[in-house]
Design a protein around this motif. Structure first.
Motif, PDB file in Angstrom:
ATOM      1  N   THR A  62       0.826  -1.206   0.000  1.00 31.88           N
ATOM      2  CA  THR A  62       0.000   0.000   0.000  1.00 31.88           C
ATOM      3  C   THR A  62       0.863   1.259   0.000  1.00 31.88           C
ATOM      4  N   SER A  63       1.937   1.260   0.769  1.00 29.69           N
ATOM      5  CA  SER A  63       2.824   2.420   0.813  1.00 29.69           C
ATOM      6  C   SER A  63       3.497   2.644  -0.539  1.00 29.69           C
ATOM      7  N   VAL A  64       4.001   1.569  -1.149  1.00 31.59           N
ATOM      8  CA  VAL A  64       4.669   1.678  -2.445  1.00 31.59           C
ATOM      9  C   VAL A  64       3.695   2.157  -3.517  1.00 31.59           C
ATOM     10  N   ALA A 118       3.794   4.532   8.419  1.00 32.05           N
ATOM     11  CA  ALA A 118       3.084   3.388   8.982  1.00 32.05           C
ATOM     12  C   ALA A 118       3.527   3.221  10.429  1.00 32.05           C
ATOM     13  N   ASP A 119       2.569   2.988  11.317  1.00 32.79           N
ATOM     14  CA  ASP A 119       2.936   2.831  12.726  1.00 32.79           C
ATOM     15  C   ASP A 119       1.810   2.149  13.478  1.00 32.79           C
ATOM     16  N   ASN A 145      -3.444   5.561  -2.098  1.00 34.75           N
ATOM     17  CA  ASN A 145      -3.849   5.149  -3.432  1.00 34.75           C
ATOM     18  C   ASN A 145      -5.264   4.581  -3.429  1.00 34.75           C
ATOM     19  N   GLU A 146      -6.100   5.041  -4.363  1.00 29.66           N
ATOM     20  CA  GLU A 146      -7.518   4.677  -4.343  1.00 29.66           C
ATOM     21  C   GLU A 146      -7.757   3.186  -4.573  1.00 29.66           C
ATOM     22  N   TRP A 147      -6.820   2.530  -5.252  1.00 29.18           N
ATOM     23  CA  TRP A 147      -6.987   1.107  -5.506  1.00 29.18           C
ATOM     24  C   TRP A 147      -6.318   0.243  -4.442  1.00 29.18           C
ATOM     25  N   PHE A 152      -1.693   1.689  11.434  1.00 26.98           N
ATOM     26  CA  PHE A 152      -2.259   2.657  10.501  1.00 26.98           C
ATOM     27  C   PHE A 152      -1.258   2.919   9.388  1.00 26.98           C
ATOM     28  N   LEU A 153      -1.780   3.211   8.216  1.00 22.11           N
ATOM     29  CA  LEU A 153      -0.991   3.604   7.058  1.00 22.11           C
ATOM     30  C   LEU A 153      -1.485   4.980   6.623  1.00 22.11           C
TER      31      LEU A 153
END
Length: 562
Positions: free
Chosen positions: A289-291, A427-428, A515-517, A555-556
């Motif tokens: 998700t982060s990438v 992220a944490d 990112n929406e996807w 959480f991201l």
């Protein structure tokens, strides 16, 4: 050994064309609606109440536990110790307005000060557990670890409101249809709650007797409930020993970590990180998700510079390299990754693997190790910046490690502000474990760790060495610090996204959408694991929270400088 395992994992990812990016993205593209419209996310129609298994309890007990578990609405704030005078403006921003409560409290306060995890989940639900309420912990129909704690808490609150009752006495749970094993687990959890109350009231002799019984009935190799009780009982006993000057209990196999050691450990490439990445879903979901969010924000850039504050084994960047290598538009002229941390040998080894991977893909790539033994020494001059670079920053589990050292946190934010990245992903831990009140920290940590122990048990066997090491090392260090220590010795501190949102705004950071996807793709990734359907994804503002059966764990988030 660790380097060879990481290299093998890199090779597997390359051979399979990076399934976590390629197959998931392909599947998502096939299943997704046209991009002109918002994507549809899978939302279960099976909306069960989390206390369905408590339906047989009388109205008085249901009302008691409902009021106790949902009484607080506001998040607990970051605490800065009174004796800590570093950077008063940072301390004021992050410091708690909540005053430390008196040591002596009533029994009811123990649970009144816990905010229901399910109550914390607000906003758009992207998916939900689909199999009802009696969640299994690795197969079968037994109660989850957190449900056991909740039933014990309900019994504890009910007994505490009746002076003639003794919460230590086993309750009659036959009306709930619990098995004998579940009743034993509930009784054990109840015993721990009573012991915690005695500790908070400084009734140390009585508490020690109860903790000895907890120790006799629990084990670090038993059922998840037994393991939770084992470690929490050990932390409570250590708190007693610190207060009374007694000998430390034999649970810990190593000395407590200092604040600087906690910061270093968070950024190090520990073998457990690699093992967990293979066996549990959230490491992969977090990275993917982060990438994906970073890729969205550098979509038109030909020169990209990525700064990782905790690169570890660098697996997340394998995903990015693969994505950039297959990007049909705007080919890359130069890609650079700067990794912050120490020791140099480990970071260099990670860099060498990434360089080899990039060469195999034909990407123009360079790697720079920014070695700092203490992150307070980090400076913007350490990064070889070039004109026209699109800078992205990634922080995973780093920010919370610096709460105890606000000067380090301030320095990192100052450097980031000068670098002015186009995107920063963070992220944490999503938990409020930094209250100045011991009893608040205990209850928050108990429910959080109950969900986390259950999460690990659902993906790894009881005798799995990775699970044993994770619980006995990382989780134990956190429990021990949160429960047993006070002041500057309490080096493990966590707060949730709502507190970080206020903190980041001080530095001109504004939240931006992930990112929406990626939300939908994260759900697909979770379902690739057995029991992965119990992973819950929720939106908290523009952030994404990853939970286990409804309890948020991580959480991201994504941020941009104004």
């Amino acid at each position: 050994m660790v380097h060879s395992e990481a290299t093998a994992l890199f090779r597997d990812l390359r051979k399979n064309a990076l399934m976590t990016f390629g197959q998931v993205t392909t599947y998502t593209t096939m299943m997704a609606p046209p991009r002109k419209e918002p994507p549809w996310y899978p939302v279960s129609s099976n909306e069960q109440q989390c206390f369905q298994d408590l339906a047989a309890m009388d109205d008085m007990q249901l009302d008691t536990i409902s009021a106790a578990m949902q009484s607080l609405d506001k998040p607990l704030a970051l605490e800065t110790e009174v004796e800590q005078q570093l950077l008063p403006e940072i301390c004021e921003l992050l410091g708690s307005k909540e005053k430390a409560s008196p040591v002596t409290i009533s029994s009811l306060e123990l649970l009144n000060n816990y905010r229901s995890s399910h109550g914390r989940l607000s906003g758009e639900k992207l998916n939900e557990p689909t199999d009802g309420v009696a969640y299994p912990t690795g197969g079968g129909d037994e109660l989850s670890t957190e449900e056991v704690i909740r039933i014990a808490a309900a019994h504890f609150v009910q007994m505490s409101t009746h002076k003639e009752s003794d919460p230590r006495h086993p309750a009659d749970f036959s009306s709930l249809g619990l098995t004998n094993e579940e009743i034993k687990n509930v009784d054990l959890a109840s015993l721990l709650l009573v012991a915690a109350e005695k500790v908070s009231n400084q009734q140390y002799d009585r508490a020690s007797n109860l903790l000895q019984e907890c120790r006799r009935l629990s084990s670090d190799t038993g059922h998840p409930v037994q393991r939770v009780v084992f470690y929490f009982a050990g932390a409570l006993q250590e708190r007693i020993n610190r207060e009374t000057g007694g000998l430390s209990w034999t649970v810990p196999k190593d000395r407590g970590m200092t604040a600087q050691e906690v910061i270093k450990a968070t950024r190090s490439a520990h073998p457990l990180h690699l093992a967990l990445h293979k066996k549990v879903p959230y490491a992969q979901i977090k990275d993917f998700t982060s990438v994906q969010t970073i890729l969205d924000n550098v979509a038109t850039a030909r020169k990209i510079h990525l700064i990782d504050l905790s690169i570890k084994h660098g697996l997340r960047w394998v995903i990015l390299l693969q994505a950039l290598a297959t990007r049909s538009t705007c080919p890359i002229d130069r890609l650079k990754i700067s990794a912050v941390g120490s020791p140099e040998e480990a970071i260099t080894a990670t860099g060498n693997r990434l360089v080899s991977f990039a060469e195999a893909l034909g990407l123009p790539f360079s790697f720079k190790a920014v070695i700092v033994s203490d992150i307070k020494d980090l400076s913007e001059d350490m990064f070889e910046l070039e004109e026209g670079e699109a800078i992205g920053v990634h922080s995973a589990m780093v920010m919370s490690s610096m709460i105890v050292r606000p000067d380090r946190l301030e320095n990192v934010m100052r450097v980031m502000r000068k670098l002015k990245p186009c995107i920063m992903t963070v992220a944490d831990v999503e938990a409020e474990l930094n209250s100045p009140s011991f009893i608040n920290r205990f209850t928050e940590a108990l429910f959080y760790c109950s969900a986390f122990f259950d999460y690990l048990a659902s993906f790894m066997d009881r005798d799995d060495k990775t699970r044993v090491a994770t619980e006995g090392s990382f989780l134990w260090q956190g429990i021990r610090s949160i429960i047993a220590a006070e002041g500057s010795e309490r080096v493990v501190r966590h707060v949730g996204i709502s507190v970080w949102r206020s903190f980041f705004s001080r530095y001109g950071l504004v939240k931006t959408e992930m990112n929406e996807w990626s939300h939908y793709q994260a759900s697909l990734l979770g379902k690739q694991f057995a029991n992965g359907h119990f992973c819950t994804l929720d939106k908290n503002g523009k952030a994404l929270t990853l939970g286990w059966k409804g309890t948020p764990l991580l959480f991201l988030s994504a941020w941009k400088f104004q």
